[in-house]
Each structure stands twice: as structure tokens, then as C-alpha cells.
Design a protein around this motif. Structure first.
Motif, PDB file in Angstrom:
ATOM      1  N   ALA A   1      30.460  -7.809   3.783  1.00  0.00           N
ATOM      2  CA  ALA A   1      30.733  -8.753   4.846  1.00  0.00           C
ATOM      3  C   ALA A   1      28.959  -8.721   5.431  1.00  0.00           C
ATOM      4  N   VAL A   2      28.591  -9.942   5.849  1.00  0.00           N
ATOM      5  CA  VAL A   2      27.102 -10.030   6.519  1.00  0.00           C
ATOM      6  C   VAL A   2      27.538 -10.489   7.667  1.00  0.00           C
ATOM      7  N   THR A   3      26.681 -10.206   8.849  1.00  0.00           N
ATOM      8  CA  THR A   3      26.780 -10.643  10.181  1.00  0.00           C
ATOM      9  C   THR A   3      25.491 -10.848  10.645  1.00  0.00           C
ATOM     10  N   PRO A   4      25.037 -11.489  11.929  1.00  0.00           N
ATOM     11  CA  PRO A   4      23.737 -11.524  12.308  1.00  0.00           C
ATOM     12  C   PRO A   4      23.322 -10.015  12.640  1.00  0.00           C
ATOM     13  N   GLY A   5      22.163  -9.729  12.577  1.00  0.00           N
ATOM     14  CA  GLY A   5      21.649  -8.422  12.973  1.00  0.00           C
ATOM     15  C   GLY A   5      22.301  -8.279  14.357  1.00  0.00           C
ATOM     16  N   LEU A   6      22.753  -7.095  14.659  1.00  0.00           N
ATOM     17  CA  LEU A   6      23.508  -6.954  16.074  1.00  0.00           C
ATOM     18  C   LEU A   6      22.183  -6.517  16.852  1.00  0.00           C
ATOM     19  N   LEU A   7      22.897  -7.022  18.231  1.00  0.00           N
ATOM     20  CA  LEU A   7      21.466  -6.989  19.299  1.00  0.00           C
ATOM     21  C   LEU A   7      22.158  -6.174  20.509  1.00  0.00           C
ATOM     22  N   ASP A   8      21.269  -5.604  21.063  1.00  0.00           N
ATOM     23  CA  ASP A   8      22.048  -4.571  22.246  1.00  0.00           C
ATOM     24  C   ASP A   8      21.226  -5.080  23.516  1.00  0.00           C
ATOM     25  N   ALA A   9      22.113  -5.527  24.463  1.00  0.00           N
ATOM     26  CA  ALA A   9      21.744  -6.410  25.564  1.00  0.00           C
ATOM     27  C   ALA A   9      21.052  -5.085  27.018  1.00  0.00           C
ATOM     28  N   HIS A  10      21.220  -3.909  26.393  1.00  0.00           N
ATOM     29  CA  HIS A  10      20.751  -3.092  27.512  1.00  0.00           C
ATOM     30  C   HIS A  10      20.731  -1.514  26.910  1.00  0.00           C
ATOM     31  N   ALA A  11      19.586  -1.292  26.378  1.00  0.00           N
ATOM     32  CA  ALA A  11      19.235   0.037  25.930  1.00  0.00           C
ATOM     33  C   ALA A  11      17.766   0.559  26.332  1.00  0.00           C
ATOM     34  N   HIS A  12      17.871   1.745  26.866  1.00  0.00           N
ATOM     35  CA  HIS A  12      16.578   2.276  27.122  1.00  0.00           C
ATOM     36  C   HIS A  12      15.638   2.943  26.001  1.00  0.00           C
ATOM     37  N   PHE A  13      15.184   1.865  25.133  1.00  0.00           N
ATOM     38  CA  PHE A  13      15.011   2.042  23.504  1.00  0.00           C
ATOM     39  C   PHE A  13      13.758   3.235  23.681  1.00  0.00           C
ATOM     40  N   ALA A  14      12.813   2.871  24.353  1.00  0.00           N
ATOM     41  CA  ALA A  14      11.581   3.942  24.261  1.00  0.00           C
ATOM     42  C   ALA A  14      11.856   5.098  24.847  1.00  0.00           C
ATOM     43  N   GLN A  15      12.378   4.994  26.257  1.00  0.00           N
ATOM     44  CA  GLN A  15      12.845   6.461  26.871  1.00  0.00           C
ATOM     45  C   GLN A  15      13.776   7.125  26.168  1.00  0.00           C
ATOM     46  N   GLY A  16      14.767   6.484  25.446  1.00  0.00           N
ATOM     47  CA  GLY A  16      15.813   7.160  24.762  1.00  0.00           C
ATOM     48  C   GLY A  16      15.326   7.717  23.486  1.00  0.00           C
ATOM     49  N   GLY A  17      14.401   6.907  22.676  1.00  0.00           N
ATOM     50  CA  GLY A  17      13.822   7.580  21.523  1.00  0.00           C
ATOM     51  C   GLY A  17      13.354   8.923  22.033  1.00  0.00           C
ATOM     52  N   LEU A  18      12.312   8.813  23.030  1.00  0.00           N
ATOM     53  CA  LEU A  18      11.740  10.164  23.439  1.00  0.00           C
ATOM     54  C   LEU A  18      12.460  11.277  23.572  1.00  0.00           C
ATOM     55  N   ALA A  19      13.763  10.971  24.490  1.00  0.00           N
ATOM     56  CA  ALA A  19      14.433  12.025  24.623  1.00  0.00           C
ATOM     57  C   ALA A  19      15.056  12.502  23.366  1.00  0.00           C
ATOM     58  N   GLN A  20      15.451  11.649  22.389  1.00  0.00           N
ATOM     59  CA  GLN A  20      16.025  12.164  21.210  1.00  0.00           C
ATOM     60  C   GLN A  20      14.856  13.041  20.192  1.00  0.00           C
ATOM     61  N   LEU A  21      13.751  12.781  20.586  1.00  0.00           N
ATOM     62  CA  LEU A  21      12.655  13.356  19.735  1.00  0.00           C
ATOM     63  C   LEU A  21      12.260  14.828  20.200  1.00  0.00           C
ATOM     64  N   LEU A  22      12.589  14.945  21.630  1.00  0.00           N
ATOM     65  CA  LEU A  22      11.772  15.951  22.152  1.00  0.00           C
ATOM     66  C   LEU A  22      12.745  16.938  23.081  1.00  0.00           C
ATOM     67  N   ASN A  23      13.986  16.405  23.508  1.00  0.00           N
ATOM     68  CA  ASN A  23      14.708  17.045  24.449  1.00  0.00           C
ATOM     69  C   ASN A  23      15.897  17.919  23.708  1.00  0.00           C
ATOM     70  N   ILE A  24      16.274  18.944  24.362  1.00  0.00           N
ATOM     71  CA  ILE A  24      17.545  19.692  23.841  1.00  0.00           C
ATOM     72  C   ILE A  24      18.690  18.723  23.956  1.00  0.00           C
ATOM     73  N   ASP A  25      19.366  18.688  22.877  1.00  0.00           N
ATOM     74  CA  ASP A  25      20.467  17.634  22.810  1.00  0.00           C
ATOM     75  C   ASP A  25      21.942  18.437  23.334  1.00  0.00           C
ATOM     76  N   LEU A  26      22.270  17.811  24.506  1.00  0.00           N
ATOM     77  CA  LEU A  26      23.257  18.491  25.108  1.00  0.00           C
ATOM     78  C   LEU A  26      24.478  17.638  24.996  1.00  0.00           C
ATOM     79  N   SER A  27      24.550  16.826  24.133  1.00  0.00           N
ATOM     80  CA  SER A  27      25.621  15.757  24.070  1.00  0.00           C
ATOM     81  C   SER A  27      26.828  16.278  23.252  1.00  0.00           C
ATOM     82  N   TYR A  28      28.114  15.753  23.505  1.00  0.00           N
ATOM     83  CA  TYR A  28      29.195  16.255  22.570  1.00  0.00           C
ATOM     84  C   TYR A  28      29.127  15.609  21.375  1.00  0.00           C
ATOM     85  N   PRO A  29      29.507  16.492  20.169  1.00  0.00           N
ATOM     86  CA  PRO A  29      30.166  17.615  20.293  1.00  0.00           C
ATOM     87  C   PRO A  29      29.073  18.878  20.166  1.00  0.00           C
ATOM     88  N   ASN A  30      27.836  18.672  20.356  1.00  0.00           N
ATOM     89  CA  ASN A  30      26.881  19.660  20.283  1.00  0.00           C
ATOM     90  C   ASN A  30      27.277  20.856  21.342  1.00  0.00           C
TER      91      ASN A  30
END
Length: 608
Positions: free
Chosen positions: A78-107
């Protein structure tokens, strides 16, 4: 080029110009879910350069192959249009993924896990470094309670710590961080914030909304290299999930609101774009100040280049408008409601109905100001009372100054009243404005906390997509990453299933009366999301003349069982006609070859 001129060019024969050309790349023998007006399904796509040349049957597209055409046999995928996210803290969230302790489930499943991860990170840091973490959620912890300073003080050593909740509206500081911030038993709650306290009035370490700033202003800023790395990281991560664009609301590296921080983020985006590593379309919203004078200064600074209704030329990085925070969080119980919040599903948080993020009259005046200056805006509104206030403010602004087509939005719009929804219908019809931008994943990823806080009746009203559909309200879906994981497949599934992650209060706490089917859910992540980025003429569906932003999947969303949608795997992503992601070990790699004009394309395989 203006949107009108682009559209006229397309209507008058842009696609016919393409049709006389030779395809640079062909994808054939698939199930092409176009998301066009007829929701048609085709077999093959021809691409020339950055754009879609034609869509049709294998036989039709075969005629566009030439000596140098690259051929990709989809083998029924199957092919769809590339999916779009209408609300993502893209830059801030990327920084958190790179630098922060990951305290999310299931960690993290319990306090022992929290303490262990904090202790591990503490042992790796240098002198002067803070312990920074993100992603915890009391609704997913076995103890079903906040993390407190007393939990992390024994393992954080002589180092300040700040652990942010997954929703980003509250966090916990350890004792040293509280001391650096000057927070003690006598510190008053700041305007728009809460310092959580124990029975004796002593701060627990948990800080909500504006109170977080008492600590976060002391945290050293990340380096410039880290900021650009974060954007590159997120572009690649989005591509790996068949995603090709996002609205970044309130650009910056923290909660937003600081103009210098926003300028820095905008420059970082430009830098990554200029080096060729921004393989997504970004529609950026600037964070609104909370006073009129600073808001006027912001307008003077950005108005001349913030015109999303005009093409940037490549529609790649767009200064889209303004974001206003009107209330708080459903997790922190700070969003503004008509009735008091619940606790633990059936209990009552008596006397707490939340509050506006700042003076409600100033929020309304800011809406008037930005609208009168022709700026698109999105207003964060979680609680039903806030949504009513924002919708009414939009209605007043639009009736006073009937500037159509600015597509103002209500970010999240969690539990709109019937009055709010009926007003949205009228304002969308008359002014092309006031579109909900909800986060379907809220019922899933933070659903256990939400079910406890919203209570029995309000939970059934959360994300009322079926009501939107019945009333004719268009909406654009987003993840609110990094509140929830960004992969849009989760939101597609959640729009249908409405199931919480763990089912602390049961699996049916949100009911299914407000579910929609996959056809509608997919539109909210493609063409309707593109529309809220002012890009519906350029992307969001698979049609001739549009950018070749495409997603190849191992799952046919239109026939797969609902449960399979959440686990769908991205096999290939194309952005501007180029392959920007391909799954490791996928068989598509072996299916690339150059057509030499020697007979027809390989015979189409069946797909079901």
C-alpha cells in the motif's frame, strides 16, 4: 508564487505538461490510496523530479517509462501520501530524545525504575551538569502517584535534577534544584502556576505550569550543535515512520514563550534546511507573549515573512503564524473547566476547575490583535470552558473583521461543548477558520491519567471525532510529541479504537461512540493536515502536480483489522520524489532497476 497562481497553473495544464514528459521514477503494482476527493485507489504512480506526474493503472503508467526511468515494484504494498503531524514539538522533542533521561513507559513502570535510571545517569555526568529527564506519567506507574523530590534526592547526589512529565505541563525538582530556585514553604504560587505541597505545606518538588519556570530558568541552555542535531534526528525519525511534515507549535527549546529562544530555533531550522538535511515540511508557529506590547513587537518582527497563504517557492520551511497558550493540562488538572476536575475516575478534586494560562481578557485581545494583522494562529485549549472562550473570541474577531481564509485553529480541543462545535461549523463555513487540531493519541498514551482526571462522563466526550464528522467539521490530527510518541500510525489506530494504554480503569473508558473509520482518520493525517499547513494544493494526497511525498507500507490500512494499524511498518518514504527512508532488510531494495524500454513493466501481481 501565490497559492492562487499555483492552482490556476495546475488547472490550466500543469499536469498536461507533465504528461508529455518521461517519468524519472515509477512505483507500480501496488494499492495506491490517493486520499483524493473520491478517495480513489489506483495501482501505480509516475514521478518526474519533485512532483507526481501521473497516477493510474499499471498499464497507463507504463507508457510514461523511458530509458532512464527507475522502476520500483511495490509487489502489492500500500502507498499513502506521506503522513503529516498537525502538532509536534519537533525541535524541542528531538532535543529531549537526544539529551534527556528517558522516563517513558515501558522504560519506567514504577518508582524503583525511576530511581535506578536517575542514579545511572548521575554516575555519567560531569561537574556542573544537571540531571534532566522527560516522559514520566503517574497514570503508568504502579504507585499511581507523582514522583517527588524525596524519591530522587537519595540518588541525585550533589546535583540539581529536573524531571519533566510526559505532558510537559509539570515536572519534579529535587531538593537542590528547589533550593537554587528559592522555593520553600513560604514561596507563594506564581500567577498561572502551582507549587505542589504536602499536608504540612512543604513543597513536594512537583511544579505545575508557570511554576516550572522558577527552576527551568536556572538550567544551562543546550549547545548550538545539539539543537541542529535534534532537528536532523527528528527529520530522519519522521521519515522512518512514513511521515513528511509537521506543524511545530511555539518553536523553541523549552515550553515556549521566549522570543530569543524562538529566533534561535528558526535559525536552526534554516541551517538544517540549507545543508539539505530537513527531509520534512515544517510549518512553524511563533510563541505568543502574554502582554500586548510584546505581542506588537513580535508582529513587527515576523509579519513581513509570515504569510503561509503564499508559497515559499519550495514549501519546505514555512513561518506559519502564532501560538497562544490559553490553559494548562489534563494531566496536571490545570486546564479550565466548567465543573471541577475528578480524581481517580470517580473522586472529585473539589474546588479545582482549573484556570486560564493568563488573564482571559488579554487572551481575547491577543486573538483580536493577531487576526486584525492577518496572522494565522493556533490557541491551545484543553478544557471545555477554555474552548468556549476561545471559540467565542474567534467569532467576535471574525465578525468584527471578516478576514477569511486565515484558518485559525483550536489546538487539542479536548472536550468541546455542543455550543462550541456548532460555532465551529458556522465559522469554518463562513470564514474558513476555527479548525480543531486534536491529538488522537491522548486516549491511548496518556489515556489512563486522562480517564482518572476527566471522570466518567467527560471521558466519553474526549476527542469527539464522530460528532465532528456528523456536523461537517474538518480537523487536523497531531501527536503533541513528545507528550505522546509521534508515529502517526498510533493516532490512526487511536482514532478508531479509543483504548487507553494500560486500562487502569478499564479498556472502554472512552467508549466508541466518538470513533471514526480509517478513511476519515487517514484524511486527518493527510489532506486535512496539509490544509492547516496551507499546503493542500501541494501535498496531502496523491495527485498529478503535487509534490511526490509518498509512504509505502507493509499494511493496507483500508482492509487491515484495526489492531494491525497500530503495528503497521513503514517500508519506504519519498520526499520531493527522492527516497529518504528505506527499511533495513526490506525486499524493495532488490526491486529497484532502470527501465531500458525493452517491453512492458513486469506483470502486475494481485493485491488484497
Amino acid at each position: 508564487m501565490s497559492r492562487f497562481i499555483f492552482t490556476l497553473f495546475l488547472v490550466l495544464g500543469y499536469s498536461h505538461v507533465f504528461a508529455s514528459e518521461q517519468a524519472s521514477r515509477i512505483l507500480f503494482n501496488g494499492k495506491v490510496i490517493t486520499v483524493d476527493r473520491k478517495d480513489s485507489v489506483q495501482q501505480a504512480i509516475a514521478i518526474v523530479g519533485r512532483h507526481i506526474l501521473a497516477v493510474g493503472s499499471n498499464e497507463e503508467i507504463e507508457k510514461l517509462a523511458g530509458p532512464d526511468t527507475e522502476i520500483i515494484d511495490l509487489e502489492g504494498r500500500a502507498v499513502t501520501p506521506g503522513l503529516l503531524d498537525a502538532h509536534a514539538h519537533f525541535a524541542q522533542g528531538g532535543l529531549a530524545q537526544l539529551l534527556n533521561i528517558d522516563l517513558s513507559y515501558p522504560n519506567v513502570k514504577n518508582m524503583t525504575d525511576v530511581v535506578s535510571l536517575v542514579a545511572e545517569r548521575n554516575a555519567t555526568l560531569g561537574s556542573g551538569d544537571w540531571l534532566i529527564g522527560r516522559g514520566w506519567d503517574e497514570g503508568k506507574l504502579e504507585e499511581l502517584r507523582y514522583i517527588y523530590a524525596s524519591d530522587i534526592d537519595p540518588v541525585s547526589g550533589n546535583r540539581p535534577a529536573w524531571l519533566v512529565h510526559t505532558m510537559g505541563h509539570y515536572g519534579v525538582a529535587n531538593g537542590l534544584a528547589l533550593m537554587l530556585a528559592g522555593i520553600d514553604q513560604n514561596t507563594p504560587d506564581p500567577p498561572g502556576g502551582v507549587i505542589d505541597r504536602d499536608a504540612e505545606g512543604k513543597p513536594t518538588g512537583v511544579l505545575k505550569e508557570s511554576a516550572m519556570g522558577l527552576v527551568t530558568k536556572h538550567i544551562p541552555a543546550p549547545g548550538e550543535t545539539h539543537k541542529r542535531d535534534a532537528i536532523r534526528h527528528m527529520a530522519a525519525a519522521f521519515n522512518s515512520e512514513c511521515m513528511t511534515g509537521a506543524k511545530d507549535p511555539g518553536i523553541g527549546w523549552g515550553m515556549g514563550g521566549d522570543l530569543e529562544d524562538a529566533r534561535n530555533a528558526w535559525q536552526a531550522y534554516q541551517d538544517v534546511l540549507n545543508e539539505g538535511a530537513l527531509s520534512v515540511r515544517i510549518f512553524a508557529l511563533w510563541p505568543s507573549p502574554q502582554n500586548m506590547d510584546d505581542a506588537r513587537s513580535l508582529i513587527r518582527e515576523i509579519l513581513h515573512f509570515t504569510k503561509p497563504y503564499e508559497s515559499t517557492g519550495d514549501d519546505h520551511l514555512i513561518s506559519g503564524g502564532i501560538k497562544i497558550f490559553a490553559d494548562g493540562s489534563g494531566g496536571a488538572r490545570t486546564a479550565w473547566l466548567w465543573d471541577d476536575w475528578n480524581r481517580n475516575r470517580t473522586g472529585l478534586d473539589e474546588g479545582n476547575s482549573g484556570y486560564p494560562a493568563f488573564d482571559a481578557d488579554i487572551i481575547r485581545n491577543l486573538i483580536f490583535l493577531y487576526h486584525d494583522n492577518g496572522l494565522n494562529m493556533g490557541v491551545h485549549a484543553i478544557g471545555d470552558r477554555t474552548i468556549d472562550w476561545v471559540v467565542a473570541s474567534y467569532a467576535l474577531a471574525l465578525n468584527h473583521n471578516p478576514h477569511k481564509g486565515l484558518r485559525h485553529s483550536i489546538i487539542h480541543a479536548n472536550i468541546p461543548t455542543e455550543l462550541a462545535m456548532n460555532t465551529m461549523v458556522a465559522l469554518q463555513r463562513e470564514f474558513d477558520a476555527v479548525y480543531p487540531e486534536p491529538s488522537p493519541g491522548f486516549t491511548w498514551w496518556i489515556g489512563d491519567t486522562y480517564a482518572g482526571n476527566f471522570g466518567v462522563k467527560r471521558s466519553l466526550r474526549l476527542n469527539p471525532f464522530h460528532s465532528f464528522q456528523q456536523k461537517g467539521i474538518k480537523w487536523a490530527s497531531g501527536s503533541d510529541f513528545n507528550v505522546t510518541p509521534f508515529a502517526a500510525r498510533y493516532g490512526l489506530w487511536a482514532s478508531i479504537a479509543r483504548e487507553p494504554l494500560l486500562g487502569v480503569y478499564g479498556k472502554e473508558v472512552f467508549g466508541t461512540a466518538e470513533s471514526v473509520d480509517i478513511h476519515v482518520a487517514l484524511r486527518s493525517y493527510t489532506i486535512w493536515a496539509a490544509r492547516q499547513m496551507f499546503l493542500e494544493k501541494e501535498t496531502g494526497s496523491i495527485e498529478p502536480g503535487k509534490y511526490a511525498d509518498l509512504a509505502v507500507w507493509d499494511t493496507d490500512f483500508y482492509t487491515a483489522p484495526t489492531a494491525n494499524i497500530k503495528d503497521a511498518q513503514c517500508e519506504m518514504t519519498l520526499f520531493n520524489g527522492e527516497v529518504v527512508y528505506q527499511s533495513v532488510g526490506g525486499s524493495l531494495a532488490a526491486d529497484h532497476h532502470t527501465y531500458r524500454g525493452q517491453g512492458p513493466l513486469p506483470h502486475a501481481m494481485s493485491f488484497t
